[in-house]
Design a protein around this motif. Structure first.
Motif, mmCIF file in Angstrom:
data_model
loop_
_atom_site.group_PDB
_atom_site.id
_atom_site.type_symbol
_atom_site.label_atom_id
_atom_site.label_comp_id
_atom_site.label_asym_id
_atom_site.label_seq_id
_atom_site.Cartn_x
_atom_site.Cartn_y
_atom_site.Cartn_z
ATOM 1 N N VAL A 187 26.642 28.925 11.150
ATOM 2 C CA VAL A 187 26.638 30.038 9.899
ATOM 3 C C VAL A 187 27.897 30.083 9.554
ATOM 4 C CG1 VAL A 187 24.276 30.805 10.488
ATOM 5 C CG2 VAL A 187 26.329 32.035 11.407
ATOM 6 N N GLU A 188 28.371 30.564 8.294
ATOM 7 C CA GLU A 188 29.425 31.244 8.011
ATOM 8 C C GLU A 188 29.390 32.653 7.696
ATOM 9 O OE1 GLU A 188 30.642 30.319 3.724
ATOM 10 O OE2 GLU A 188 32.822 30.188 4.570
ATOM 11 N N VAL A 189 30.385 33.054 8.545
ATOM 12 C CA VAL A 189 30.409 34.723 8.464
ATOM 13 C C VAL A 189 31.528 35.194 7.796
ATOM 14 C CG1 VAL A 189 30.579 36.532 10.096
ATOM 15 C CG2 VAL A 189 29.214 34.819 10.923
ATOM 16 N N ILE A 197 34.196 38.330 7.082
ATOM 17 C CA ILE A 197 34.627 39.590 7.377
ATOM 18 C C ILE A 197 35.454 40.205 6.463
ATOM 19 C CG2 ILE A 197 35.463 41.244 9.245
ATOM 20 C CD1 ILE A 197 34.221 38.971 11.329
ATOM 21 N N GLN A 221 36.796 34.053 7.108
ATOM 22 C CA GLN A 221 35.748 33.257 7.032
ATOM 23 C C GLN A 221 35.729 32.500 8.568
ATOM 24 O OE1 GLN A 221 36.791 31.725 3.060
ATOM 25 N NE2 GLN A 221 34.858 31.565 3.077
ATOM 26 N N ASN A 222 34.477 32.815 9.089
ATOM 27 C CA ASN A 222 34.225 31.674 10.284
ATOM 28 C C ASN A 222 33.056 30.940 10.232
ATOM 29 O OD1 ASN A 222 35.778 34.185 11.263
ATOM 30 N ND2 ASN A 222 34.275 35.229 12.089
ATOM 31 N N ASP A 273 30.497 29.580 12.896
ATOM 32 C CA ASP A 273 29.866 30.279 14.141
ATOM 33 C C ASP A 273 28.604 29.363 14.353
ATOM 34 O OD1 ASP A 273 31.942 31.985 14.012
ATOM 35 O OD2 ASP A 273 30.826 32.933 12.633
#
Length: 101
Positions: free
Chosen positions: A24-26, A28, A81-82, A84
């Protein structure tokens, strides 16, 4: 080979057919556009803030693995942008260890 209860199947194929995501893209973000218009000199500190957030995230969710993290400073408000993925442990309840769409 037995992988998470799957035999003789490609794992990517298996995950593609379910409601489970492989990653998924997280995103923050701390502060909104207005905040950063008034505090533009503080952008430099966000690298350390986001680094600490990633460390805390890994402490709280040790099975949540971060594959990539990028901080964007040039947009209206700095954000990270992560990409994960949640590792599912064998013999753990699926509802506790998977990421649902």
């Amino acid at each position: 080979m037995l992988l998470y209860g799957i035999t003789n199947r490609d794992y990517f194929e298996h995950v593609s057919e379910t409601e489970q995501d492989m990653a998924v893209e997280v995103i923050i973000q701390c502060g909104d556009k207005k905040f950063w218009e008034q505090n533009s000199g503080d952008r430099i500190f966000m690298k350390q803030v986001y680094k600490q957030l990633l460390l805390k995230l890994q402490d709280y969710l040790p099975d949540f693995k971060i594959a990539n993290a990028v901080i964007h400073f040039v947009e209206a408000s700095p954000h990270m942008q992560n990409v994960d993925s949640m590792l599912r442990q064998a013999k753990q309840p699926e509802r506790d260890r998977t990421i649902k769409r």
